[in-house]
Design a protein around this motif. Structure first.
Motif, mmCIF file in Angstrom:
data_model
loop_
_atom_site.group_PDB
_atom_site.id
_atom_site.type_symbol
_atom_site.label_atom_id
_atom_site.label_comp_id
_atom_site.label_asym_id
_atom_site.label_seq_id
_atom_site.Cartn_x
_atom_site.Cartn_y
_atom_site.Cartn_z
ATOM 1 N N HIS A 167 21.149 11.282 24.887
ATOM 2 C CA HIS A 167 20.809 11.671 26.259
ATOM 3 C C HIS A 167 20.568 13.173 26.426
ATOM 4 C CE1 HIS A 167 21.514 7.664 27.847
ATOM 5 N NE2 HIS A 167 22.632 7.608 27.139
ATOM 6 N N SER A 168 20.468 13.909 25.338
ATOM 7 C CA SER A 168 20.183 15.345 25.442
ATOM 8 C C SER A 168 18.720 15.609 25.119
ATOM 9 C CB SER A 168 21.060 16.140 24.461
ATOM 10 O OG SER A 168 22.418 16.044 24.817
ATOM 11 N N VAL A 169 18.098 16.421 25.945
ATOM 12 C CA VAL A 169 16.715 16.849 25.710
ATOM 13 C C VAL A 169 16.669 18.368 25.845
ATOM 14 C CG1 VAL A 169 14.328 16.698 26.476
ATOM 15 C CG2 VAL A 169 15.800 14.685 26.639
ATOM 16 N N PRO A 170 16.334 19.076 24.764
ATOM 17 C CA PRO A 170 16.003 18.569 23.427
ATOM 18 C C PRO A 170 17.234 18.039 22.700
ATOM 19 C CG PRO A 170 16.187 20.948 23.383
ATOM 20 C CD PRO A 170 16.320 20.558 24.825
ATOM 21 N N LYS A 171 17.000 17.455 21.546
ATOM 22 C CA LYS A 171 18.102 16.956 20.733
ATOM 23 C C LYS A 171 19.024 18.123 20.377
ATOM 24 C CE LYS A 171 17.618 16.219 16.350
ATOM 25 N NZ LYS A 171 17.111 15.692 15.062
ATOM 26 N N PRO A 172 20.322 17.913 20.348
ATOM 27 C CA PRO A 172 21.226 19.019 20.024
ATOM 28 C C PRO A 172 20.925 19.638 18.659
ATOM 29 C CG PRO A 172 22.449 17.196 20.967
ATOM 30 C CD PRO A 172 21.052 16.696 20.725
ATOM 31 N N LEU A 173 21.157 20.936 18.593
ATOM 32 C CA LEU A 173 20.981 21.683 17.349
ATOM 33 C C LEU A 173 22.178 21.525 16.425
ATOM 34 C CD1 LEU A 173 19.574 24.033 15.670
ATOM 35 C CD2 LEU A 173 21.026 25.589 17.006
ATOM 36 N N ARG A 201 24.228 13.836 9.613
ATOM 37 C CA ARG A 201 23.151 13.769 8.617
ATOM 38 C C ARG A 201 22.075 12.805 9.089
ATOM 39 N NH1 ARG A 201 25.318 12.469 2.758
ATOM 40 N NH2 ARG A 201 23.140 12.906 2.232
ATOM 41 N N ARG A 202 22.501 11.686 9.651
ATOM 42 C CA ARG A 202 21.553 10.676 10.120
ATOM 43 C C ARG A 202 20.678 11.202 11.252
ATOM 44 N NH1 ARG A 202 25.144 7.061 10.292
ATOM 45 N NH2 ARG A 202 25.600 6.993 12.529
ATOM 46 N N HIS A 203 21.246 12.065 12.092
ATOM 47 C CA HIS A 203 20.524 12.544 13.278
ATOM 48 C C HIS A 203 20.030 13.982 13.149
ATOM 49 C CE1 HIS A 203 21.299 9.015 15.820
ATOM 50 N NE2 HIS A 203 22.462 8.950 15.203
ATOM 51 N N GLY A 204 20.235 14.604 12.014
ATOM 52 C CA GLY A 204 19.686 15.935 11.793
ATOM 53 C C GLY A 204 20.377 17.041 12.567
#
Length: 409
Positions: A167-173, A201-204
């Motif tokens: 639910h975060s935009v952009p994807k968290p760093l 790792r799966r979500h970068g």
């Protein structure tokens, strides 16, 4: 010219400043304040470390500029520490860097990797630099649960982590984790780190771990390092420090270890802003890591004794506080009758009425407002005196009158 600078505007007033000002005023009036407010070790560093500093400082060549990455001997010593403590192999050239304490390292890493508008997942409550290092660098912070107490807590943390990513935009760093935790003193097992690493790792996502209190533990089980997890170095770095382990807070010696890309990014920023710690300090820090370690066990036992005196004394006074399994802190829920005051007003009242200073939990994030933090930085005699003062305070204070006075102020 009257407008506040952009980055300063993103920083709230420093909550601890109010309590510090009251402490200074009380001491100016001659009052004996027993101070648990700051995690500032009261014992000196080990004698052999001080001796090495004195020896090295007499070398005329030791007063030149140092190197921002840290001298090779100290980086090798940190790698050797990880090998014997956690069976983690580190390349001292690519996977280790020396920092001016972990606080500076976290702030400079944030500057190195953050773009304006990036989202960083940080615990709340937490040590302020975990969030504000990235806020200063332009990030937005999304709060995470601070400490997974037991299996249920770990499951809830992972649910919140999944929700934050979806639910975060952009994807968290990046995700920041800190165990043993300052201020909550919670610990986790290696299985928790395994799940976090697999998810990130799966979500970068990068993972930034802080293990400044990894050697301050009391239950016989040494806290793990996230770098023990297979594949962790692909996404994670870990900050550590000599401040608490060897009672060297003013020396400002810390480390970052792990992912080579993040280490290089931090090194590049540091190369522009510092020349590293004074070389004799780095040589003495090497002696701390490579030398006799009986001082570390002595440190643990000292904080254990203080913890027990404090927790048992507060319980006898009618204030039930969980016994911390690690760190040099106790995270104390406000006494129920006084909880409506909030942590800042309670801390001010405790200081003025009991001459005991603590850190208000709201200073570590809004979700810490129901707590205060005790630092185990006074000797046992002083802790017993503080407990007597607290007992008298709790028996005499009128919660309704205290609340009315708080509202009036």
């Amino acid at each position: 010219m009257d407008s506040e600078f952009h980055r300063i505007k993103r920083l709230p007033p420093y909550v601890f400043a109010e309590v510090n000002a009251l402490k200074a005023r009380a001491r100016g009036e001659g009052r004996d304040i027993i101070d648990f407010g700051m995690g500032n070790p009261d014992q000196p560093p080990p004698a052999h470390v001080v001796d090495k500093l004195a020896e090295t400082i007499r070398n005329p060549r030791a007063h030149r500029y140092s190197t921002s990455r840290g001298i090779p001997g100290l980086r090798k010593a940190l790698a050797a520490y990880y090998a014997r403590r956690w069976t983690v192999e580190l390349d001292p050239e690519r996977e280790v860097i020396v920092t001016l304490g972990s606080k500076e390292g976290l702030a400079n890493l944030a500057q190195a990797i953050t773009s304006p508008g990036d989202i960083v997942l940080a615990p709340n409550p937490s040590y302020p630099i975990h969030a504000f290092g990235f806020i200063i660098a332009g990030a937005a912070i999304r709060s995470m649960p601070p400490a997974p107490a037991g299996a249920a807590g770990a499951e809830e943390f992972l649910r919140q982590l999944d929700r934050a990513v979806r639910h975060s935009v952009p994807k968290p760093l990046a995700l920041i984790v800190n165990f043993p935790s300052n201020p909550t003193a919670e610990t986790v097992g290696l299985d928790f780190y395994e799940e976090v690493v697999a998810f990130c790792r799966r979500h970068g996502l990068y993972v930034i771990s802080d293990v400044a209190y990894a050697e301050v533990y009391f239950d016989g089980v040494p806290p793990p390092s996230i770098l023990q997890v297979k594949g962790a170095k692909e996404i994670a770095v870990e900050f550590s420090s000599l401040s608490k382990t060897y009672s060297m807070p003013g020396w400002r010696v810390g480390f970052c270890a792990g992912n080579p890309r993040l280490i290089e990014a931090l090194a590049r920023v540091k190369s522009y802003v510092d020349y590293g710690a004074f070389t004799p300090i780095q040589v003495a820090a090497t002696a701390a890591l490579n030398g006799p370690q009986d001082c570390v066990e002595e440190m643990r036992q000292r904080y254990r004794r203080r913890r027990d005196v404090l927790i048992e004394g507060l319980a006898a006074a009618g204030w039930e506080v969980p016994s911390p399994p690690a760190t040099m802190f106790a995270w104390a829920p406000l006494p129920p009758d006084l909880a409506p005051l909030g942590s800042l007003e309670f801390s001010k009242l405790l200081l003025s009425e009991a001459e005991v200073a603590v850190a208000p939990g709201v200073g570590f994030g809004e979700y810490g407002d129901g707590f205060v933090r005790f630092g185990l930085v006074e000797n046992e005699q002083r802790i017993r005196q503080a407990v007597r003062n607290v007992r008298t305070f709790l028996r005499s204070v009128d919660p309704a009158a205290a609340a009315a006075r708080s509202l009036a102020s």
